[in-house]
Design a protein around this motif. Structure first.
Motif, mmCIF file in Angstrom:
data_model
loop_
_atom_site.group_PDB
_atom_site.id
_atom_site.type_symbol
_atom_site.label_atom_id
_atom_site.label_comp_id
_atom_site.label_asym_id
_atom_site.label_seq_id
_atom_site.Cartn_x
_atom_site.Cartn_y
_atom_site.Cartn_z
ATOM 1 N N GLY A 57 0.721 -1.218 -0.120
ATOM 2 C CA GLY A 57 -0.102 -0.079 0.015
ATOM 3 C C GLY A 57 0.894 1.204 -0.102
ATOM 4 O O GLY A 57 1.994 1.160 0.474
ATOM 5 N N TRP A 58 0.341 2.261 -0.415
ATOM 6 C CA TRP A 58 0.787 3.754 -0.376
ATOM 7 C C TRP A 58 -0.416 4.514 -0.165
ATOM 8 O O TRP A 58 -1.585 4.642 -0.643
ATOM 9 N N GLN A 59 0.198 5.438 0.679
ATOM 10 C CA GLN A 59 -0.842 6.665 1.264
ATOM 11 C C GLN A 59 -0.320 7.979 1.201
ATOM 12 O O GLN A 59 0.899 8.137 1.767
ATOM 13 N N ALA A 60 -0.933 9.042 0.637
ATOM 14 C CA ALA A 60 -0.589 10.237 0.928
ATOM 15 C C ALA A 60 -1.536 11.106 1.709
ATOM 16 O O ALA A 60 -2.479 11.271 1.217
ATOM 17 N N ALA A 61 -1.148 11.949 2.703
ATOM 18 C CA ALA A 61 -2.003 12.756 3.407
ATOM 19 C C ALA A 61 -1.432 14.101 3.072
ATOM 20 O O ALA A 61 -0.473 14.630 3.434
ATOM 21 N N TRP A 62 -2.234 14.473 1.910
ATOM 22 C CA TRP A 62 -1.880 15.800 1.240
ATOM 23 C C TRP A 62 -2.083 17.066 2.367
ATOM 24 O O TRP A 62 -1.122 17.886 2.089
ATOM 25 N N ASN A 63 -2.855 16.961 3.051
ATOM 26 C CA ASN A 63 -3.070 18.054 4.095
ATOM 27 C C ASN A 63 -3.916 17.429 4.995
ATOM 28 O O ASN A 63 -4.424 16.288 5.037
ATOM 29 N N GLY A 64 -4.380 18.356 5.936
ATOM 30 C CA GLY A 64 -5.434 17.977 7.002
ATOM 31 C C GLY A 64 -6.926 17.495 6.483
ATOM 32 O O GLY A 64 -7.675 16.881 7.017
ATOM 33 N N ASP A 65 -7.060 17.830 5.054
ATOM 34 C CA ASP A 65 -8.296 17.592 4.395
ATOM 35 C C ASP A 65 -8.503 16.741 3.348
ATOM 36 O O ASP A 65 -9.668 16.359 2.818
ATOM 37 N N ALA A 66 -7.339 16.111 2.686
ATOM 38 C CA ALA A 66 -7.214 15.487 1.857
ATOM 39 C C ALA A 66 -6.412 14.160 1.920
ATOM 40 O O ALA A 66 -5.107 14.495 2.472
ATOM 41 N N THR A 67 -6.868 12.860 1.597
ATOM 42 C CA THR A 67 -5.990 11.843 1.691
ATOM 43 C C THR A 67 -6.407 10.757 0.425
ATOM 44 O O THR A 67 -7.351 10.664 0.044
#
Length: 559
Positions: free
Chosen positions: A219-229
């Motif tokens: 798996g790969w996960q990106a938490a772009w900011n506090g509002d987008a994942t």
């Protein structure tokens, strides 16, 4: 609702002896010991109507339908989350009655070794060892376990082998995660288990069933900011069942690729997911059946929305699945909540669901290629009150499933013994009352379930379902006591046994408990007829309860 969380905080914990449901609306049945056919019923639904995921990987059998619970090593499971009610708009096929998500251990800050040793009567033994930790952006967990027992004579009758029916399970799991930077993270999980269990199917042979389960994810996960994942995950599971010396083997491979994005917009949340599933079944040739091999795939688009508007909350899901075999299927759900007073909340929801027929049901000698998916419609009302450590809940639901797949008479397939067909319609309805409180150092919990799972064609209660279940639990510091009482279950009665001689297909549902004589297997190498037993109960597996006498267990744990 996120695919990585099925619903409320975990309410089941892995334990030994086997998993014991504590949530309202959950029932559990097993034929004997750890190798026995195991079923989990959510709100009276069929076992195959529960979608089961292990670290996000779907577990299912394309031979029998539904997860093969006896293959799952509970020693490797850290937590379990349960969603009661249909969720086809989020999870697609299988989530007709509910969803169960299982998670293996994860690494936490520091260096944490663990161990467990247990021993008991009848050769009972269990050993566990684990290591987990986290630091410098890495987190890891490794766990190994071994269970075994000499067992007892599970079928002390003249026509059965008088030997002891023991079992042995070896399992291991691992997890590795790496936080590349503030935004990106990659992770991987792996689980493997092998269960070898003896059972009695003849008067002299040493009958052995072997289960294996392999699953893994990247798996790969990106938490772009506090509002987008955004998350991308590739997963695969492989399960096998084999019996000897009366040879039968079935292999299921499931592969899924999921891309999901979640976006917060003020008090609202949006989600979009693309998913591809690939299912494959292989049953090697036996003395009575040719090789069966089949594949299919499903492509899906799912949309979700949630909005909070003061005391009101709304949630909606819509999903379209396109199956390579039967075409498209739309499912969805709509839910509303109202916090009308401090601590009080009223809820209402409606949802649709479906379960695609298995490859065995469509392409075996008993299969019909034109089978349609089982489809469900659910309505639910709820009322909840909570005040700190005190709370109460009342919920009622009605879930109607049509085009139920049963095993019927001959005619539409190659077998003269009978064929699968879309003939049934069932209604699952019930009421649950649950409460919790604390009196000093004692925490009390209890629930009462009333279920009416009914076959609308016959008017009869479905087999192996308790209509009333009472649960009580109290905990005082180191003391933890539980009570569970179940009402009379629907009788198996006289049912038509699937004429698949020479082996047991674990988890095969009782085919509508249709009345009539069981066909006699014919030809060389066919399995002897088992008198007086119906589908789902035709073998008493190892570890069956003793008629009398205690089992002694000693334990030592390092954590």
């Amino acid at each position: 609702m996120s695919r990585r969380s099925a619903g409320p905080p975990p309410a089941w914990r892995p334990c030994w002896p086997p998993l014991r449901p504590r949530l309202p609306g959950i029932a559990f049945a097993r034929n004997g010991g750890p190798g026995g056919t195991t079923s989990v019923f959510i709100r009276g639904g069929e076992a195959r109507h529960t979608a089961v995921y292990l670290d996000g990987v779907r577990l299912d059998s394309q031979a029998t339908g539904g997860a093969i619970w006896e293959q799952i090593p509970l020693a490797q499971i850290e937590r379990i989350e349960v969603l009661r009610g249909p969720a086809g708009g989020v999870y697609g096929s299988d989530a007709v009655a509910g969803v169960v998500q299982l998670f293996t251990r994860r690494g936490r800050e520091g260096w944490r070794p663990s161990g467990y040793v247990g021993a008991g009567s009848d050769g009972l033994a269990r050993v566990e060892a684990g290591l987990s930790g986290a630091g410098a952006g890495l987190d890891y967990a490794l766990s190994l376990s071994h269970d075994r027992a000499d067992g007892i004579n599970a079928r002390p009758i003249p026509t059965a082998n008088p030997d002891r029916d023991g079992w042995r399970r070896d399992a291991g799991s691992g997890q590795l995660g790496w936080q590349l930077d503030r935004v990106h993270r990659v992770d991987a999980t792996l689980l493997a288990t092998r269960l070898r269990a003896q059972y009695d199917a003849s008067a002299s042979a040493d009958d052995v069933a072997t289960h294996t389960l392999r699953s893994g994810t990247l798996g790969w996960q990106a938490a772009w900011n506090g509002d987008a994942t955004t998350r991308l995950q590739l997963g695969e599971s492989r399960s096998t069942y084999e019996s000897q010396p009366s040879f039968y083997r079935t292999e299921t491979r499931l592969r899924n690729l999921l891309l999901q994005h979640e976006q917060r917009l003020g008090s609202q949340r949006l989600s979009v997911a693309l998913e591809r599933r690939e299912d494959a079944l292989l049953n090697p040739a036996t003395a009575f059946a040719a090789t069966l091999a089949g594949e299919r795939h499903q492509d899906a688009l799912a949309l979700g929305w949630r909005g909070d508007f003061g005391a009101h909350a709304l949630q909606a899901h819509l999903r379209h699945d396109r199956d390579s075999s039967f075409g498209g299927k739309d499912t969805g759900g709509l839910a509303w909540g109202w916090a009308f007073a401090p601590g009080w909340r009223a809820t209402a929801s409606a949802a649709t669901s479906f379960r695609a027929p298995t490859l065995y049901q469509r392409f075996s000698e008993y299969g019909v290629a034109t089978l349609q998916p089982e489809s469900g419609r659910n309505l639910e009302l709820g009322l909840r009150w909570a005040d700190g450590e005190h709370g109460a809940e009342l919920s009622t639901w009605r879930n109607r499933v049509r085009d139920l797949i049963n095993f019927g008479g001959a005619g539409a397939c190659a077998s003269p013994f009978g064929c699968y067909e879309n003939v049934g319609a069932v209604r699952y309805e019930g009421v649950t009352l649950a409460g919790r409180t604390r009196i000093g150092a004692v925490a009390l919990r209890g629930s009462l379930d009333w279920h009416d799972p009914r076959n609308l064609a016959t008017g009869k209660t479905l087999a192996r379902r308790a209509r009333r279940v009472v649960r009580r639990r109290h905990r005082a510091r180191r003391l933890d006591a539980r009570r569970r009482a179940a009402g009379r279950r629907g009788a198996l009665g006289r049912c038509r046994q699937h004429p698949a001689p020479g082996r047991l297909r674990p988890g095969e549902p009782a085919r509508g408990a249709q009345p009539g004589p069981r066909p006699e297997p014919r030809g060389p190498g066919r399995q002897r007829r088992r008198q007086g037993l119906c589908a789902g109960a035709h073998l008493r597996h190892p570890g069956a309860q003793r008629a009398a006498g205690p089992a002694l267990v000693a334990e030592l744990r390092l954590a």
